[in-house]
Design a protein around this motif. Structure first.
Motif, mmCIF file in Angstrom:
data_model
loop_
_atom_site.group_PDB
_atom_site.id
_atom_site.type_symbol
_atom_site.label_atom_id
_atom_site.label_comp_id
_atom_site.label_asym_id
_atom_site.label_seq_id
_atom_site.Cartn_x
_atom_site.Cartn_y
_atom_site.Cartn_z
ATOM 1 N N ILE A 20 1.120 -1.659 0.174
ATOM 2 C CA ILE A 20 -0.037 0.037 0.260
ATOM 3 C C ILE A 20 0.787 1.160 0.449
ATOM 4 O O ILE A 20 2.137 1.100 0.658
ATOM 5 N N GLY A 21 0.288 2.200 -0.342
ATOM 6 C CA GLY A 21 1.515 3.593 -0.742
ATOM 7 C C GLY A 21 1.475 3.904 0.972
ATOM 8 O O GLY A 21 0.296 3.751 1.708
ATOM 9 N N GLN A 22 2.758 5.581 1.653
ATOM 10 C CA GLN A 22 2.609 5.575 2.384
ATOM 11 C C GLN A 22 0.771 5.721 3.382
ATOM 12 O O GLN A 22 0.265 6.636 2.729
ATOM 13 N N PRO A 23 0.813 5.830 4.213
ATOM 14 C CA PRO A 23 -0.223 5.997 5.238
ATOM 15 C C PRO A 23 -1.211 7.864 4.929
ATOM 16 O O PRO A 23 0.510 8.699 4.688
ATOM 17 N N ARG A 24 -2.414 7.547 4.809
ATOM 18 C CA ARG A 24 -2.813 9.114 4.464
ATOM 19 C C ARG A 24 -4.320 9.256 4.025
ATOM 20 O O ARG A 24 -4.366 8.180 3.339
ATOM 21 N N ASP A 25 -5.159 9.390 5.210
ATOM 22 C CA ASP A 25 -6.626 9.537 4.932
ATOM 23 C C ASP A 25 -6.745 8.088 4.415
ATOM 24 O O ASP A 25 -6.767 7.214 5.495
ATOM 25 N N HIS A 26 -7.542 7.554 3.546
ATOM 26 C CA HIS A 26 -8.562 6.516 3.624
ATOM 27 C C HIS A 26 -7.496 5.187 3.569
ATOM 28 O O HIS A 26 -7.881 3.814 3.507
ATOM 29 N N ARG A 27 -5.994 5.532 3.250
ATOM 30 C CA ARG A 27 -5.289 4.468 3.067
ATOM 31 C C ARG A 27 -4.801 3.718 4.758
ATOM 32 O O ARG A 27 -4.627 2.648 4.730
ATOM 33 N N LYS A 28 -5.177 4.445 4.914
ATOM 34 C CA LYS A 28 -5.518 4.183 6.935
ATOM 35 C C LYS A 28 -5.463 3.388 6.853
ATOM 36 O O LYS A 28 -5.946 1.498 8.053
ATOM 37 N N ASN A 29 -7.042 3.052 6.895
ATOM 38 C CA ASN A 29 -8.657 2.230 6.528
ATOM 39 C C ASN A 29 -8.106 1.151 6.307
ATOM 40 O O ASN A 29 -8.547 -0.040 6.814
ATOM 41 N N LEU A 30 -7.813 1.391 4.870
ATOM 42 C CA LEU A 30 -7.574 0.145 3.941
ATOM 43 C C LEU A 30 -6.868 -0.691 4.703
ATOM 44 O O LEU A 30 -6.360 -2.602 4.309
#
Length: 545
Positions: free
Chosen positions: A265-275
């Motif tokens: 996954i790309g570095q943590p940002r917004d919805h990526r943390k939830n993903l």
């Protein structure tokens, strides 16, 4: 007498003037030289990383036209890859989610065998003839531009690859001694939006028939699937897809104990943390290590100053800690990797990511990632499209390659604690240092040796003071500087080690990487805009024995 007196007065005045000038010079030089003190703790291992900590990637874009996979048979590229072992070789990237295995019934006539003699024959027979290599290199320059345009437009063409491409990739990894990780296409979906594993199973069956020992990934940067392909996959479903792949691998005699890594996954940002959280909640048990990607800046609008800015470098620590906290809260003890990383995203920053200045981001990332607890860092790329590669269009090593090679030879997996104290209060800290046990596989150094590596982000020379008990240790210095002088030096695509420009002796031979021994008790001086490795050969660190 008068003339003699005048002469004496003149001489005295001249002596005083010279002394005054010397004093002024000393004052100026003290202001120009940064002085720092470094505390070293040799009693405790803070972290221990995988021995393949520094690993490399081949971008899947190389397979967009199968003929370019033949570049992996270049003797020069194999020589460079072999020098970086032990390491993982990740084959993946954006293109992996747009490629399909399309068997054509073509096989190498000679099967690879575990016998080193047979393997050696296969490796030699597959070597690329010079004329063909030169033609492919010329054509690859044009192909790279096409691929970069595809990246800029965000329109990705589907690609088919055959057994031949798989054979070439595996032969390269095997002949070089690298541990291959193959990235599977996760955008092959069913009508229910679950992963369609049929094509992957076809590939797995072929690789198993050939006894190709490798590990696996599924998908690349799932956070951008919607943008790239108009498909949205949430974290829970992604985890279920990995569970499905894990079950398939469990049914294989060859791959039941293989590594499976994700979600990249790309570095943590917004919805990526939830993903990431959703993925770990449903799929953590399926993976060997949790992988994520990191780039400091956007390659299209970054600057030279960004590559030397301590604040930009410090952003990595924030991202690492966020991923580690998320992973530890959902799946305690799970190893975390930087599954893909370099300086700038978008294919790198033209004129920066493949030059000397990129080494500051790369070496600091290696130091910080190991210090904070990441197990493996995979560099984008050894070869592939973009401008953040380790070799140029002629397959000659760029500055970051030489830096990686020195790191491999001198730095061991045991991380120790080093702390910088600036003698001038209120001064920014443009000197960054890291400490490891020296690589124990090196037969050149005594047991207990430690390697201090340092970066000078400033134009002024720095003096590094060691603790009193280390002050008289013998030190072997490996100082890397730009091969060019003046304002353009940081843009150089060549590097000097202790004053000597590094280049291959021939396509199969690397130059000796020799340190310079400092006299016991001598100060460590680090030139402006340089980085260096210092092996403290007499450290006798108990934890490094």
């Amino acid at each position: 007498m008068k003339s003699a007196s005048t002469a004496v007065s003149t001489v005295v005045a001249l002596v005083l003037f010279r002394a005054l000038c010397a004093e002024v010079k000393i004052v100026i030089s003290v202001e120009d030289v940064q002085s720092i003190r470094v505390d070293l703790d040799l009693s405790n291992v803070v972290r221990r990383v995988d021995e393949r900590f520094l690993s490399v990637a081949i971008d899947a874009s190389l397979i967009a036209e199968e003929k370019f996979m033949n570049l992996l048979n270049s003797p020069k590229l194999r020589t460079l890859a072999k020098a970086l072992i032990p390491a993982f070789l990740r084959f993946g990237g954006t293109k992996q989610d747009f490629m399909k295995f399309n068997p054509r019934g073509r096989y190498f006539q000679a099967r690879e065998n575990s016998s080193s003699a047979v393997l050696g024959n296969v490796c030699k027979r597959l070597e690329l003839p010079p004329l063909l290599e030169n033609r492919l290199k010329q054509e690859w320059v044009l192909q790279s531009k096409t691929l970069l345009q595809e990246e800029l437009e965000g329109k990705y063409k589907n690609t088919k690859f055959s057994e031949y491409a798989v054979d070439l990739l595996y032969a390269f990894a095997n002949c070089s001694g690298l541990d291959l990780i193959f990235g599977l296409n996760a955008l092959l979906r069913t009508s229910e939006n679950t992963w369609d594993s049929a094509n992957a199973e076809l590939l797995l069956k072929y690789c198993e028939s050939r006894e190709y020992v490798m590990s696996w990934e599924l998908g690349n940067e799932p956070n951008s699937y919607e943008k790239k392909a108009g498909i949205r996959v949430d974290g829970y479903q992604l985890g279920q897809d990995f569970v499905h792949l894990h079950q398939i691998l469990q049914e294989s005699a060859l791959y039941s104990s293989t590594g499976l890594y994700g979600p990249d996954i790309g570095q943590p940002r917004d919805h990526r943390k939830n993903l990431l959280t959703g993925f770990l909640e449903s799929g953590a048990e399926a993976i060997t290590a949790c992988t994520w990607h990191h780039y400091y800046v956007n390659g299209r609008d970054t600057s030279l100053e960004d590559f030397l800015d301590p604040h930009v470098l410090d952003t990595l620590a924030t991202k690492i800690n966020e991923v580690l906290e998320t992973t530890e809260s959902v799946s305690p003890g799970k190893k975390v990797w930087l599954g893909e990383t370099s300086s700038a995203y978008g294919g790198g920053a033209i004129g920066l990511s493949d030059t000397f200045v990129a080494g500051f981001m790369w070496l600091d990332k290696l130091g910080l990632a190991a210090k904070l607890g990441l197990d493996v860092v995979i560099r984008q790329v050894l070869i592939g499209s973009g401008t953040y590669h380790l070799v140029d269009d002629n397959l000659d090593p760029l500055p970051d390659y030489w830096l990686s090679l020195l790191y491999k030879r001198l730095v061991g997996p045991e991380v120790l604690k080093a702390e910088v104290h600036t003698l001038n209060s209120g001064q920014k800290k443009p000197i960054r240092v890291y400490l490891h046990c020296t690589n124990r596989k090196s037969t050149l150094y005594r047991e207990g040796a430690v390697t201090l590596f340092a970066l000078n982000l400033n134009k002024n020379e720095a003096t590094i003071g060691l603790p009193a008990h280390m002050a008289n240790s013998t030190i072997e210095a490996f100082v890397l500087q730009s091969a060019e002088a003046g304002e353009q030096s940081l843009y150089s695509r060549s590097v000097k080690l202790n004053g000597q420009v590094l280049k291959m002796v021939d396509d199969r031979t690397l130059p000796p990487l020799e340190g310079r021994e400092l006299p016991p008790g001598a100060h460590i001086t680090l030139p402006g805009f340089s980085f260096a490795f210092y092996v403290l050969t007499d450290a006798r660190a108990p934890v490094c024995k």
